[in-house]
Design a protein around this motif. Structure first.
Motif, PDB file in Angstrom:
ATOM      1  N   LYS A 125      46.576  32.028 -40.911  1.00 56.30           N
ATOM      2  CA  LYS A 125      46.849  30.600 -40.716  1.00 56.30           C
ATOM      3  C   LYS A 125      45.767  29.964 -39.834  1.00 56.30           C
ATOM      4  O   LYS A 125      45.366  28.824 -40.065  1.00 56.30           O
ATOM      5  N   VAL A 126      45.290  30.689 -38.836  1.00 54.97           N
ATOM      6  CA  VAL A 126      44.241  30.183 -37.955  1.00 54.97           C
ATOM      7  C   VAL A 126      42.982  29.875 -38.768  1.00 54.97           C
ATOM      8  O   VAL A 126      42.349  28.834 -38.586  1.00 54.97           O
ATOM      9  N   VAL A 127      42.647  30.768 -39.685  1.00 55.40           N
ATOM     10  CA  VAL A 127      41.447  30.594 -40.510  1.00 55.40           C
ATOM     11  C   VAL A 127      41.655  29.482 -41.534  1.00 55.40           C
ATOM     12  O   VAL A 127      40.850  28.548 -41.632  1.00 55.40           O
ATOM     13  N   VAL A 128      42.733  29.559 -42.293  1.00 56.74           N
ATOM     14  CA  VAL A 128      42.981  28.592 -43.368  1.00 56.74           C
ATOM     15  C   VAL A 128      43.133  27.174 -42.808  1.00 56.74           C
ATOM     16  O   VAL A 128      42.577  26.220 -43.357  1.00 56.74           O
ATOM     17  N   ASP A 129      43.872  27.041 -41.694  1.00 55.92           N
ATOM     18  CA  ASP A 129      44.101  25.714 -41.103  1.00 55.92           C
ATOM     19  C   ASP A 129      43.026  25.315 -40.098  1.00 55.92           C
ATOM     20  O   ASP A 129      43.124  24.248 -39.481  1.00 55.92           O
ATOM     21  N   GLU A 130      42.018  26.178 -39.918  1.00 53.63           N
ATOM     22  CA  GLU A 130      40.914  25.907 -38.998  1.00 53.63           C
ATOM     23  C   GLU A 130      41.407  25.506 -37.615  1.00 53.63           C
ATOM     24  O   GLU A 130      40.994  24.497 -37.030  1.00 53.63           O
ATOM     25  N   ILE A 131      42.307  26.316 -37.088  1.00 53.94           N
ATOM     26  CA  ILE A 131      42.875  26.090 -35.760  1.00 53.94           C
ATOM     27  C   ILE A 131      41.955  26.707 -34.717  1.00 53.94           C
ATOM     28  O   ILE A 131      41.510  27.845 -34.853  1.00 53.94           O
ATOM     29  N   THR A 132      41.688  25.954 -33.689  1.00 50.93           N
ATOM     30  CA  THR A 132      40.882  26.451 -32.577  1.00 50.93           C
ATOM     31  C   THR A 132      41.806  27.136 -31.574  1.00 50.93           C
ATOM     32  O   THR A 132      42.796  26.539 -31.139  1.00 50.93           O
ATOM     33  N   LEU A 133      41.484  28.369 -31.226  1.00 51.52           N
ATOM     34  CA  LEU A 133      42.246  29.106 -30.217  1.00 51.52           C
ATOM     35  C   LEU A 133      41.462  29.074 -28.912  1.00 51.52           C
ATOM     36  O   LEU A 133      40.264  29.329 -28.885  1.00 51.52           O
ATOM     37  N   ILE A 134      42.171  28.778 -27.824  1.00 45.55           N
ATOM     38  CA  ILE A 134      41.558  28.794 -26.503  1.00 45.55           C
ATOM     39  C   ILE A 134      42.388  29.707 -25.611  1.00 45.55           C
ATOM     40  O   ILE A 134      43.584  29.470 -25.412  1.00 45.55           O
ATOM     41  N   GLY A 135      41.762  30.744 -25.104  1.00 46.06           N
ATOM     42  CA  GLY A 135      42.401  31.585 -24.097  1.00 46.06           C
ATOM     43  C   GLY A 135      42.190  30.936 -22.751  1.00 46.06           C
ATOM     44  O   GLY A 135      41.089  30.472 -22.434  1.00 46.06           O
ATOM     45  N   SER A 136      43.215  30.855 -21.943  1.00 46.13           N
ATOM     46  CA  SER A 136      43.122  30.131 -20.683  1.00 46.13           C
ATOM     47  C   SER A 136      43.838  30.909 -19.587  1.00 46.13           C
ATOM     48  O   SER A 136      44.966  31.345 -19.775  1.00 46.13           O
TER      49      SER A 136
END
Length: 194
Positions: A125-136
């Motif tokens: 889903k992260v790839v297909v929906d082009e979601i940006t992940l940020i570790g914080s």
């Protein structure tokens, strides 16, 4: 009492350093613990609409007293509502999965949770929906202290229990109790004890 919250608020402020909220963003904070209330108020200080989401309504009053909107994770998931920015601070793999499923395509998911084990979240889903992940993780104390001093982040009423240093074992036990939100241990006698 405000300085007691400097460290968790600094961690919340790290999000503001990593992601610059825009006028058209809408945000969700998934998690109703101490970090959740700090994160929601930090985001609200940018004038971004924020919705705090939890599993149970009984956690909502302390958020609502701070002027924050609340909702149930199950209701948002059932409605299919999505947000441009979602912050997971649940501390659980299921919370991360819920947060991912609430993130709009091309949105941003900020991960504050650390938990034992792995998640079964659908990372495709992260790839297909082009979601940006940020570790914080940790953040700037200077920014946190300024927000506390200006009272743009309100902490009044968040300390659920207070103990003296002599009561430290009791305080530690109480901190692990479900009815506890934030426990404070007084190291020096308070002026009223003199």
């Amino acid at each position: 009492d405000r300085q007691i919250f400097a460290e968790p608020l600094a961690a919340a402020c790290q999000i503001l350093q990593q992601y610059h909220f825009r006028h058209d963003d809408d945000a969700a904070v998934v998690g109703t613990g101490k970090l959740g209330i700090m994160i929601a108020q930090a985001i609200a200080s940018t004038h971004t609409p924020v919705l705090v989401l939890g599993r149970r309504r009984d956690a909502f009053p302390r958020f609502e007293e701070k002027g924050l909107k609340t909702g149930l994770v199950s209701d948002v998931l059932a409605s299919g509502r999505k947000f441009s920015v979602v912050v997971d601070c649940t501390g659980s793999a299921n919370g991360f999965d819920s947060a991912l499923n609430m993130t709009k395509p091309a949105g941003t998911l900020v991960m504050k949770s650390t938990f034992a084990g792995n998640t079964d979240a659908n990372l495709t889903k992260v790839v297909v929906d082009e979601i940006t992940l940020i570790g914080s993780r940790c953040g700037p104390f200077r920014v946190a202290l300024a927000l506390l001093e200006s009272q743009r982040v309100k902490v009044h009423g968040l300390i659920s229990h207070r103990f003296s240093l002599a009561q430290a074992p009791e305080a530690v036990a109480k901190a692990a109790a479900p009815d506890s939100f934030k426990v404070a241990i007084r190291v020096a006698p308070s002026p009223s004890d003199a």
